[in-house]
Design a protein around this motif. Sequence first.
Motif, PDB file in Angstrom:
ATOM      1  N   PRO A  32       0.796  -1.242   0.000  1.00 22.57           N
ATOM      2  CA  PRO A  32       0.000   0.000   0.000  1.00 22.57           C
ATOM      3  C   PRO A  32       0.826   1.289   0.000  1.00 22.57           C
ATOM      4  O   PRO A  32       0.441   2.246   0.637  1.00 22.57           O
ATOM      5  CB  PRO A  32      -0.778  -0.144   1.313  1.00 22.57           C
ATOM      6  CG  PRO A  32       0.190  -0.865   2.218  1.00 22.57           C
ATOM      7  CD  PRO A  32       1.056  -1.728   1.352  1.00 22.57           C
ATOM      8  N   ILE A 115      -2.372  -6.821   1.795  1.00 17.46           N
ATOM      9  CA  ILE A 115      -2.085  -5.397   1.571  1.00 17.46           C
ATOM     10  C   ILE A 115      -2.638  -4.512   2.687  1.00 17.46           C
ATOM     11  O   ILE A 115      -2.721  -3.303   2.550  1.00 17.46           O
ATOM     12  CB  ILE A 115      -2.606  -4.928   0.199  1.00 17.46           C
ATOM     13  CG1 ILE A 115      -4.124  -5.172   0.085  1.00 17.46           C
ATOM     14  CG2 ILE A 115      -1.871  -5.628  -0.925  1.00 17.46           C
ATOM     15  CD1 ILE A 115      -4.732  -4.638  -1.213  1.00 17.46           C
ATOM     16  N   GLN A 116      -3.020  -5.126   3.805  1.00 15.73           N
ATOM     17  CA  GLN A 116      -3.565  -4.361   4.930  1.00 15.73           C
ATOM     18  C   GLN A 116      -2.419  -3.949   5.876  1.00 15.73           C
ATOM     19  O   GLN A 116      -1.334  -4.511   5.831  1.00 15.73           O
ATOM     20  CB  GLN A 116      -4.614  -5.199   5.659  1.00 15.73           C
ATOM     21  CG  GLN A 116      -5.757  -5.656   4.757  1.00 15.73           C
ATOM     22  CD  GLN A 116      -6.441  -4.521   4.020  1.00 15.73           C
ATOM     23  OE1 GLN A 116      -6.722  -3.483   4.596  1.00 15.73           O
ATOM     24  NE2 GLN A 116      -6.677  -4.694   2.727  1.00 15.73           N
ATOM     25  N   PRO A 117      -2.692  -2.974   6.776  1.00 19.45           N
ATOM     26  CA  PRO A 117      -1.607  -2.443   7.614  1.00 19.45           C
ATOM     27  C   PRO A 117      -1.069  -3.440   8.645  1.00 19.45           C
ATOM     28  O   PRO A 117      -1.823  -4.244   9.186  1.00 19.45           O
ATOM     29  CB  PRO A 117      -2.255  -1.260   8.335  1.00 19.45           C
ATOM     30  CG  PRO A 117      -3.715  -1.461   8.230  1.00 19.45           C
ATOM     31  CD  PRO A 117      -3.962  -2.267   7.002  1.00 19.45           C
ATOM     32  N   GLY A 171       0.500   0.606   6.459  1.00 15.32           N
ATOM     33  CA  GLY A 171      -0.479   0.858   5.395  1.00 15.32           C
ATOM     34  C   GLY A 171      -1.508   1.904   5.762  1.00 15.32           C
ATOM     35  O   GLY A 171      -1.917   2.715   4.929  1.00 15.32           O
ATOM     36  N   MET A 172      -1.931   1.910   7.024  1.00 12.50           N
ATOM     37  CA  MET A 172      -2.942   2.886   7.450  1.00 12.50           C
ATOM     38  C   MET A 172      -2.399   4.298   7.271  1.00 12.50           C
ATOM     39  O   MET A 172      -3.050   5.159   6.684  1.00 12.50           O
ATOM     40  CB  MET A 172      -3.301   2.610   8.917  1.00 12.50           C
ATOM     41  CG  MET A 172      -4.418   3.470   9.466  1.00 12.50           C
ATOM     42  SD  MET A 172      -5.959   3.313   8.559  1.00 12.50           S
ATOM     43  CE  MET A 172      -6.370   1.603   8.928  1.00 12.50           C
TER      44      MET A 172
ATOM     45  N   SER B  45      -6.833   0.611  -2.156  1.00 22.07           N
ATOM     46  CA  SER B  45      -6.719  -0.613  -1.382  1.00 22.07           C
ATOM     47  C   SER B  45      -7.393  -0.484  -0.021  1.00 22.07           C
ATOM     48  O   SER B  45      -7.701  -1.468   0.619  1.00 22.07           O
ATOM     49  CB  SER B  45      -5.253  -0.988  -1.225  1.00 22.07           C
ATOM     50  OG  SER B  45      -4.464   0.168  -1.075  1.00 22.07           O
ATOM     51  N   TYR B  46      -7.631   0.767   0.413  1.00 23.80           N
ATOM     52  CA  TYR B  46      -8.269   1.015   1.704  1.00 23.80           C
ATOM     53  C   TYR B  46      -9.354   2.074   1.483  1.00 23.80           C
ATOM     54  O   TYR B  46      -9.357   2.751   0.482  1.00 23.80           O
ATOM     55  CB  TYR B  46      -7.288   1.623   2.716  1.00 23.80           C
ATOM     56  CG  TYR B  46      -6.083   0.813   3.118  1.00 23.80           C
ATOM     57  CD1 TYR B  46      -5.420  -0.014   2.237  1.00 23.80           C
ATOM     58  CD2 TYR B  46      -5.591   0.927   4.407  1.00 23.80           C
ATOM     59  CE1 TYR B  46      -4.301  -0.714   2.632  1.00 23.80           C
ATOM     60  CE2 TYR B  46      -4.462   0.235   4.810  1.00 23.80           C
ATOM     61  CZ  TYR B  46      -3.819  -0.585   3.903  1.00 23.80           C
ATOM     62  OH  TYR B  46      -2.698  -1.257   4.311  1.00 23.80           O
ATOM     63  N   PHE B  47     -10.210   2.246   2.486  1.00 18.04           N
ATOM     64  CA  PHE B  47     -11.228   3.306   2.482  1.00 18.04           C
ATOM     65  C   PHE B  47     -12.107   3.252   1.232  1.00 18.04           C
ATOM     66  O   PHE B  47     -12.162   4.187   0.456  1.00 18.04           O
ATOM     67  CB  PHE B  47     -10.556   4.691   2.601  1.00 18.04           C
ATOM     68  CG  PHE B  47      -9.696   4.862   3.821  1.00 18.04           C
ATOM     69  CD1 PHE B  47     -10.269   4.841   5.083  1.00 18.04           C
ATOM     70  CD2 PHE B  47      -8.327   5.020   3.727  1.00 18.04           C
ATOM     71  CE1 PHE B  47      -9.488   4.996   6.220  1.00 18.04           C
ATOM     72  CE2 PHE B  47      -7.530   5.169   4.857  1.00 18.04           C
ATOM     73  CZ  PHE B  47      -8.124   5.159   6.113  1.00 18.04           C
ATOM     74  N   HIS B  72     -10.873  -7.780  -0.884  1.00 20.27           N
ATOM     75  CA  HIS B  72      -9.671  -7.196  -0.286  1.00 20.27           C
ATOM     76  C   HIS B  72      -8.566  -6.932  -1.315  1.00 20.27           C
ATOM     77  O   HIS B  72      -7.523  -6.401  -0.976  1.00 20.27           O
ATOM     78  CB  HIS B  72      -9.107  -8.121   0.799  1.00 20.27           C
ATOM     79  CG  HIS B  72     -10.073  -8.377   1.913  1.00 20.27           C
ATOM     80  ND1 HIS B  72     -10.480  -7.386   2.767  1.00 20.27           N
ATOM     81  CD2 HIS B  72     -10.725  -9.502   2.289  1.00 20.27           C
ATOM     82  CE1 HIS B  72     -11.340  -7.886   3.640  1.00 20.27           C
ATOM     83  NE2 HIS B  72     -11.514  -9.169   3.377  1.00 20.27           N
TER      84      HIS B  72
END
Lengths: 355, 221
Positions: A32, A115-117, A171-172, B45-47, B72
Amino acid sequence: MAEKVMVKGNEAMGEAAVRAGCRLYFGYPITPQSELTEYMSRRLPEVEGTFLQSESEVAAVNMIYGAASTGTRVMTSTSSPGFSLMQEGISYIAGAELPSVFINVVRGGPGLGDIQPAQSDYFQGTKGGGHGDYHLIVLAPSSVQEAVDLVQLAFDLADKYRNPVLVLADGMLGQMMEPVEFPEFRDLNTLPDHSSWAMQGCEGREPHKITSFDIDPINLEKMNLGYQKKYREIEANEVRYETEMIEDAEYLLVGYGTMARILGTVVKMARNEGIKVGLFRPITLWPFPYKELESAAEGKKALLTVEMSMGQMVEDVRLAINGKMHVDFYGRTGGVVPTPEEVLRELKKIVERSE
Amino acid sequence: MFDSRISVFMGMFGSGKTEISLNVALELKEKFEHVALADIDVISSYFRSRDYISELERIGIRLIAPHGALMHADLPIITAAVYGYISNETYSLIIDVGGNDDGAVALGSLKVALDGKDVRTYFVLNPYRPFTDTIEKAVEHISRLSKVSRRKIDYLINNANLGNETTLENIRYGERFVSEVSKRINIPVLATVVADGICFNAEKFPVFKIKKFLKTPWDIR
């Protein structure tokens, strides 16, 4: 508009680097953090810089090695698997004592992961990662504004100590948007002078040599002792950390990066319920604030470390506490982010046990 | 305010398309029985809208996004179901497009299906975002994304904000900024977006109030 702008962490770190005087970027996109690579690809041509997409992270790190040998500000950014690929080159760069900046926007691992934090690259960042006795200076921002500030600091520390510096984000932080204020552009003519060692053309003087190699073990040991002397100096001068409501606290939470933001919310929730808890947040992960954490923990009933990993920084926390009290740990991994509510539940278990 | 059967929200990365799409879906659900939200964001990829699937389905809004574990992934997947909801006249449909050129390409792939339908396309602008912080840049991006997505943009939406630090002056600056963009490219402004918690009464344009969905893990819910 000189005031605030609304920026994603990834974009913010790119702009911060440009403003710090970085005009060279080599890298390869990976989620990310891809927005950072993309940002630099647009932004560097606007300031007469060079952006180059390498064929892999292995190529990128060696481009950094070459560019850093000239004493020019240079950076790359990547995410966990990409940072693993760079380890060999980083070890060479540390051995050759070259200033350079790396950003790892950490995602779930090991392997391809997701791909997450995550925060499961702490060992890799702070304990080596590549081969040999070396250290990166590791900075861990917890907000987009702090990411901007620490990227600037990263370039200054890299130049000051001729050492690679790692900004360890997750990632966040890379993906979220927050309002930030950027510093002014650094005048390129005021950047540190590296002409005493850098490869900048040797006409009329003895050539400089940049290497991490010496075939004679006595000489190689001497080089190593030199690195160690520098590391002790960094440990003495560059420790950074922050605390929140620790004075009257009976319990202490320890966390870094975006996890510390969640812990900040936990502190508020717990205090609303009458639990006196404070927060200790290391900003430099190497050098780790051992002494500062030890004194912050003095007199507390218990200490809970929370990470987006199965327990990595907690080892340094235990070294700091040195057996004087029990250190609890709570973590989620694989890209799962703990909620304030679940951390509060863990904290309450510890409170019950300690009362 | 959003009175066509199909509403398409496009714009640059991080301009607020998802936040607005989710809120428009809620508003339309109060008026219509069948409402669907198509998340065709292939770049974030987020939000994303799909992160709110359970919240939406609880109130009866269909969310169209890649299923199961694929939700995801940051893969260029547009489920075939999108075409079904475009042609199903009983559904009000909101299309949440990914940002920048790559997001707009995905929208362009729906051209044949969307042509001839009752569609309005909205371009969301936040002048506090780095790639649309000058009139010139905003005009250039709008013209380019319109071409890439193969869509005529019907309205601009002012979404000037600095997240939790947004002031009334920020919103007013957005109104002046978007008015100027509107003049240059001859596309009218539909509304100014105002997040809940901010007291802003309509000045230049009608106000569209939104509830914030996209939160960071440390926001108390």
